[in-house]
Design a protein around this motif. Sequence first.
Motif, PDB file in Angstrom:
ATOM      1  N   THR A  87       0.838  -1.207   0.000  1.00  0.00           N
ATOM      2  CA  THR A  87       0.000   0.000   0.000  1.00  0.00           C
ATOM      3  C   THR A  87       0.867   1.249   0.000  1.00  0.00           C
ATOM      4  N   TYR A  88       2.143   1.081  -0.267  1.00  0.00           N
ATOM      5  CA  TYR A  88       3.096   2.185  -0.249  1.00  0.00           C
ATOM      6  C   TYR A  88       3.873   2.164  -1.557  1.00  0.00           C
ATOM      7  N   SER A  89       4.382   3.324  -1.943  1.00  0.00           N
ATOM      8  CA  SER A  89       5.143   3.394  -3.192  1.00  0.00           C
ATOM      9  C   SER A  89       6.614   3.079  -2.959  1.00  0.00           C
ATOM     10  N   GLN A  90       7.103   3.335  -1.750  1.00  0.00           N
ATOM     11  CA  GLN A  90       8.498   3.051  -1.433  1.00  0.00           C
ATOM     12  C   GLN A  90       8.581   2.627   0.024  1.00  0.00           C
ATOM     13  N   PHE A  91       9.276   1.524   0.271  1.00  0.00           N
ATOM     14  CA  PHE A  91       9.444   1.039   1.636  1.00  0.00           C
ATOM     15  C   PHE A  91      10.693   1.670   2.231  1.00  0.00           C
ATOM     16  N   VAL A  92      10.522   2.339   3.359  1.00  0.00           N
ATOM     17  CA  VAL A  92      11.656   2.924   4.065  1.00  0.00           C
ATOM     18  C   VAL A  92      12.122   1.873   5.065  1.00  0.00           C
ATOM     19  N   ARG A 146      13.903   0.189   7.923  1.00  0.00           N
ATOM     20  CA  ARG A 146      14.579   0.468   9.191  1.00  0.00           C
ATOM     21  C   ARG A 146      15.376  -0.787   9.505  1.00  0.00           C
ATOM     22  N   LYS A 147      16.661  -0.743   9.210  1.00  0.00           N
ATOM     23  CA  LYS A 147      17.510  -1.933   9.278  1.00  0.00           C
ATOM     24  C   LYS A 147      17.458  -2.620  10.637  1.00  0.00           C
ATOM     25  N   THR A 148      17.431  -1.861  11.705  1.00  0.00           N
ATOM     26  CA  THR A 148      17.413  -2.459  13.040  1.00  0.00           C
ATOM     27  C   THR A 148      16.114  -3.230  13.264  1.00  0.00           C
ATOM     28  N   ALA A 149      14.990  -2.602  12.954  1.00  0.00           N
ATOM     29  CA  ALA A 149      13.694  -3.263  13.142  1.00  0.00           C
ATOM     30  C   ALA A 149      13.594  -4.497  12.245  1.00  0.00           C
ATOM     31  N   PHE A 150      14.039  -4.377  11.000  1.00  0.00           N
ATOM     32  CA  PHE A 150      14.005  -5.492  10.054  1.00  0.00           C
ATOM     33  C   PHE A 150      14.830  -6.662  10.605  1.00  0.00           C
ATOM     34  N   ALA A 151      16.032  -6.366  11.069  1.00  0.00           N
ATOM     35  CA  ALA A 151      16.921  -7.403  11.606  1.00  0.00           C
ATOM     36  C   ALA A 151      16.330  -8.042  12.862  1.00  0.00           C
ATOM     37  N   GLU A 152      15.678  -7.248  13.706  1.00  0.00           N
ATOM     38  CA  GLU A 152      15.076  -7.798  14.924  1.00  0.00           C
ATOM     39  C   GLU A 152      13.949  -8.775  14.600  1.00  0.00           C
ATOM     40  N   SER A 167       3.738  -2.639   6.881  1.00  0.00           N
ATOM     41  CA  SER A 167       4.700  -2.606   5.774  1.00  0.00           C
ATOM     42  C   SER A 167       5.949  -3.403   6.123  1.00  0.00           C
ATOM     43  N   LEU A 168       6.413  -3.266   7.353  1.00  0.00           N
ATOM     44  CA  LEU A 168       7.578  -4.027   7.797  1.00  0.00           C
ATOM     45  C   LEU A 168       7.283  -5.523   7.752  1.00  0.00           C
TER      46      LEU A 168
END
Length: 178
Positions: free
Chosen positions: A118-123, A125-131, A155-156
């Motif tokens: 639902t977004y055009s670009q995913f921002v 967040r490397k820390t949250a993604f890795a967690e 989105s994450l």
Amino acid sequence: MSSRNETFGRLLKIAINSIATYEGKTAPIIEEELAEQVGLAGSALQRYKSGYLPPEPRTIEVIAEASIRRGLFSREWLERFLHAARYPQTERLVEQLCPLGPARPRPPRVYENLPAPTYSQFVERKTAFAEVIEGLNKRSSAVIIVGLGGNGKTSLAREVAGFCLKAACSHGRKSKGY
């Protein structure tokens, strides 16, 4: 001899759903494709799914072949299906579609049923993604993503799921934890 067999209807439903799953399509699309192959309306397959037996052996042959080739069913399933359909030359069709010999390997299933972003670009967040990835790699099978509304939790989760699917596909197997 009755022209209905509940087992036939049940096996036909299973076959259509299996083909749909393997090909990433919906059951109604598979029904239309099969009906078109035998020159019937899609509604005819609905009748067969309720247990009515097709009057033409050709219809049973087309469904059986599609089930074996596209739904990846076994010889045993085919024998049960043809018996339930009261197909006259069961042994011949079984040998034609499932000759005895080494079993063919099943291709891996790929589940790509993620919702569209639902977004055009995913921002990222490397820390949250890795967690989240680290949490999935632990023994627990669930990870809870907590945050204020509008911060990108969904989105994450979607991006992590896509990452996990790609990782599983590139390795040819499911990775530990997902």
